[in-house]
Design an enzyme around this catalytic site. Structure first.
Site, PDB file in Angstrom:
ATOM      1  N   THR A 124      56.669  49.330   8.012  1.00 57.81           N
ATOM      2  CA  THR A 124      55.662  49.216   6.961  1.00 57.81           C
ATOM      3  C   THR A 124      55.945  50.155   5.793  1.00 57.81           C
ATOM      4  OG1 THR A 124      54.032  48.665   8.649  1.00 57.81           O
ATOM      5  CG2 THR A 124      53.190  49.261   6.469  1.00 57.81           C
ATOM      6  N   LYS A 147      57.201  45.057   6.312  1.00 56.73           N
ATOM      7  CA  LYS A 147      55.809  44.765   5.980  1.00 56.73           C
ATOM      8  C   LYS A 147      55.435  45.584   4.753  1.00 56.73           C
ATOM      9  CE  LYS A 147      51.120  44.873   7.885  1.00 56.73           C
ATOM     10  NZ  LYS A 147      50.310  45.024   9.111  1.00 56.73           N
ATOM     11  N   LYS A 149      52.690  46.823   2.046  1.00 56.07           N
ATOM     12  CA  LYS A 149      51.299  47.016   1.668  1.00 56.07           C
ATOM     13  C   LYS A 149      51.160  46.797   0.160  1.00 56.07           C
ATOM     14  CE  LYS A 149      49.509  48.510   5.650  1.00 56.07           C
ATOM     15  NZ  LYS A 149      48.359  47.880   6.342  1.00 56.07           N
ATOM     16  N   ASP A 174      50.900  42.629   3.364  1.00 58.66           N
ATOM     17  CA  ASP A 174      49.547  42.954   3.823  1.00 58.66           C
ATOM     18  C   ASP A 174      48.751  43.444   2.620  1.00 58.66           C
ATOM     19  OD1 ASP A 174      47.239  43.615   5.087  1.00 58.66           O
ATOM     20  OD2 ASP A 174      48.100  45.145   6.397  1.00 58.66           O
ATOM     21  N   GLU A 200      49.164  38.604   4.732  1.00 62.54           N
ATOM     22  CA  GLU A 200      48.104  39.039   5.637  1.00 62.54           C
ATOM     23  C   GLU A 200      46.873  39.480   4.846  1.00 62.54           C
ATOM     24  OE1 GLU A 200      47.482  42.518   9.043  1.00 62.54           O
ATOM     25  OE2 GLU A 200      49.500  42.043   8.282  1.00 62.54           O
ATOM     26  N   ASP A 223      43.455  39.241   9.442  1.00 63.25           N
ATOM     27  CA  ASP A 223      43.406  40.541  10.115  1.00 63.25           C
ATOM     28  C   ASP A 223      41.962  41.004  10.168  1.00 63.25           C
ATOM     29  OD1 ASP A 223      43.703  43.040  11.196  1.00 63.25           O
ATOM     30  OD2 ASP A 223      44.925  43.845   9.582  1.00 63.25           O
ATOM     31  N   LYS A 245      44.870  42.974  17.136  1.00 62.58           N
ATOM     32  CA  LYS A 245      44.971  44.421  17.309  1.00 62.58           C
ATOM     33  C   LYS A 245      44.010  44.822  18.421  1.00 62.58           C
ATOM     34  CE  LYS A 245      46.158  45.387  12.476  1.00 62.58           C
ATOM     35  NZ  LYS A 245      45.710  46.034  11.213  1.00 62.58           N
ATOM     36  N   ASP A 295      54.126  44.078  14.755  1.00 60.44           N
ATOM     37  CA  ASP A 295      54.045  45.253  13.893  1.00 60.44           C
ATOM     38  C   ASP A 295      53.587  46.414  14.777  1.00 60.44           C
ATOM     39  OD1 ASP A 295      53.721  47.114  11.890  1.00 60.44           O
ATOM     40  OD2 ASP A 295      51.821  46.300  11.184  1.00 60.44           O
ATOM     41  N   ASP A 297      54.926  49.693  14.645  1.00 56.89           N
ATOM     42  CA  ASP A 297      55.607  50.880  14.132  1.00 56.89           C
ATOM     43  C   ASP A 297      54.690  52.086  13.991  1.00 56.89           C
ATOM     44  OD1 ASP A 297      54.094  49.926  12.015  1.00 56.89           O
ATOM     45  OD2 ASP A 297      55.645  50.210  10.506  1.00 56.89           O
TER      46      ASP A 297
END
Length: 344
Positions: A124, A147, A149, A174, A200, A223, A245, A295, A297
């Site tokens: 990320t 990924k 942000k 995301d 996302e 999400d 999650k 994901d 990490d």
């Protein structure tokens, strides 16, 4: 039955601040649960869900409500109705999975009939200038899944810079609720042209009804808009993929049920995290075996991790040592390597 039980808060500093839409994090507070029985101990970790005001102190208060029940032998199934979804139930549920695996003598992986094979994990990159984000992507050369942000400011320019730096990588985005519907429609084609594989949570939780009937050129993933099965039916009408999650679902038990229902409805799956140590990632690693994207990490964002946790090597993540969580089956592990300098 003679059980022991303890729950406590831990605080882990981040390597560098995590910047997402509307938030900056410099440390992560977590709750750890340990349940002992017959010479075995099961452990679980909950990080909570910040956008539902699910924080460590509140998690500890929830856990205390069921202390007596846990000591009396509460099962994973009974826990589901005793506490709501969130970090507290997650920590307890994952500790019970770990304990049950040790008492059973087979291991979580065997209990679930899955092979704990190494999976590709996203790395990320948090919000920054386009140049800095591209530099971070270039430094994470071992990671083929990036990924990104983003917020409402110059999303296409940032992705274009990263794509130029990493033409080889699979890119997922995301937005953390940071786009408007108009901006999504305005930028989706450009993002598709840049080879973005998934977007996302583009719109705010509770403000994404405009996605019904919208055919995005890039698959959309829920999400914040899908925490657990109670929110799945609405998400099915608006998204192509569900990000699972364990802090949202309230543990591995509900996460497995959510994965099964989403898959039955024809949706793709992703597993994510709220950061956390390998104690948070280990149960999520089980869900990763069912997903198109992983994901996991979170430990890479921390200055340190727990010993014998998940192993990260060349963009892959392997299971923890059997004594760490989910044993006693000795899964196939990766040779350890150092995490890259880049962080969230």
């Amino acid at each position: 039955m003679n059980r022991s039980f303890c729950a406590y808060k831990t605080s882990w500093p981040l390597r560098t601040p995590i910047r997402i839409t509307g938030h900056v994090f410099e440390k992560i507070d977590m709750v750890v649960v340990e349940i002992g029985q017959d010479g075995h101990t099961g452990r679980g970790e909950g990080c909570g869900v910040y956008y539902t005001n699910d924080f460590a102190d509140g998690m500890l208060e929830q856990i205390e409500l069921v202390r007596g029940d846990i000591l009396a032998g509460m099962t994973r199934e009974e826990l589901q109705s005793a506490l709501p979804p969130g970090g507290a139930r997650n920590a307890l549920d994952c500790a019970l999975w770990d304990l049950d695996a040790r008492l059973d003598g087979r291991g979580v992986w065997d209990m679930l009939s899955i092979s704990p094979d190494p999976v590709r994990t996203a790395f990320t990159i948090s919000i920054n200038s386009a140049e800095e984000m591209a530099r971070q992507a270039a430094k994470a050369a071992d990671y083929s899944l990036i990924k990104i942000k983003l917020d409402a400011e110059t999303p296409v320019e940032r992705v274009a810079a990263i794509r130029a730096a990493r033409p080889d990588a699979t890119l997922i985005i995301d937005a953390n609720e940071g786009f408007s519907f108009a901006q999504l429609r305005r930028t989706a084609d450009a993002l598709a042209d840049l080879g973005v594989a998934m977007i996302e949570q583009p719109l705010p939780r509770g403000g994404d009804s405009e996605l019904e009937g919208y055919k995005s050129p890039v698959p959309l993933c829920a999400d914040e808009s899908c925490l657990h099965r109670g929110e799945l039916s609405q998400a099915l009408e608006r998204y192509d993929m569900i990000n699972i999650k364990l802090d949202k679902t309230g543990g591995l038990t509900e996460a497995l049920a959510l994965a099964a229902e989403a898959r039955k409805a024809g949706k793709a799956l992703m597993v994510g995290n709220m950061v956390g140590t390998s104690l948070s990632m280990a149960p999520a690693f089980a869900i990763a075996q069912l997903c198109e994207f992983a994901d996991l990490d979170g430990p890479l964002a921390l200055r340190s991790d727990l010993v014998n946790g998940l192993v990260y090597r060349k963009g892959m993540v392997g299971p923890p040592a059997p004594e760490f969580w989910g044993g006693p089956l000795a899964p196939r592990r990766l040779a350890a390597s150092h995490p890259p300098e880049t962080t969230h």
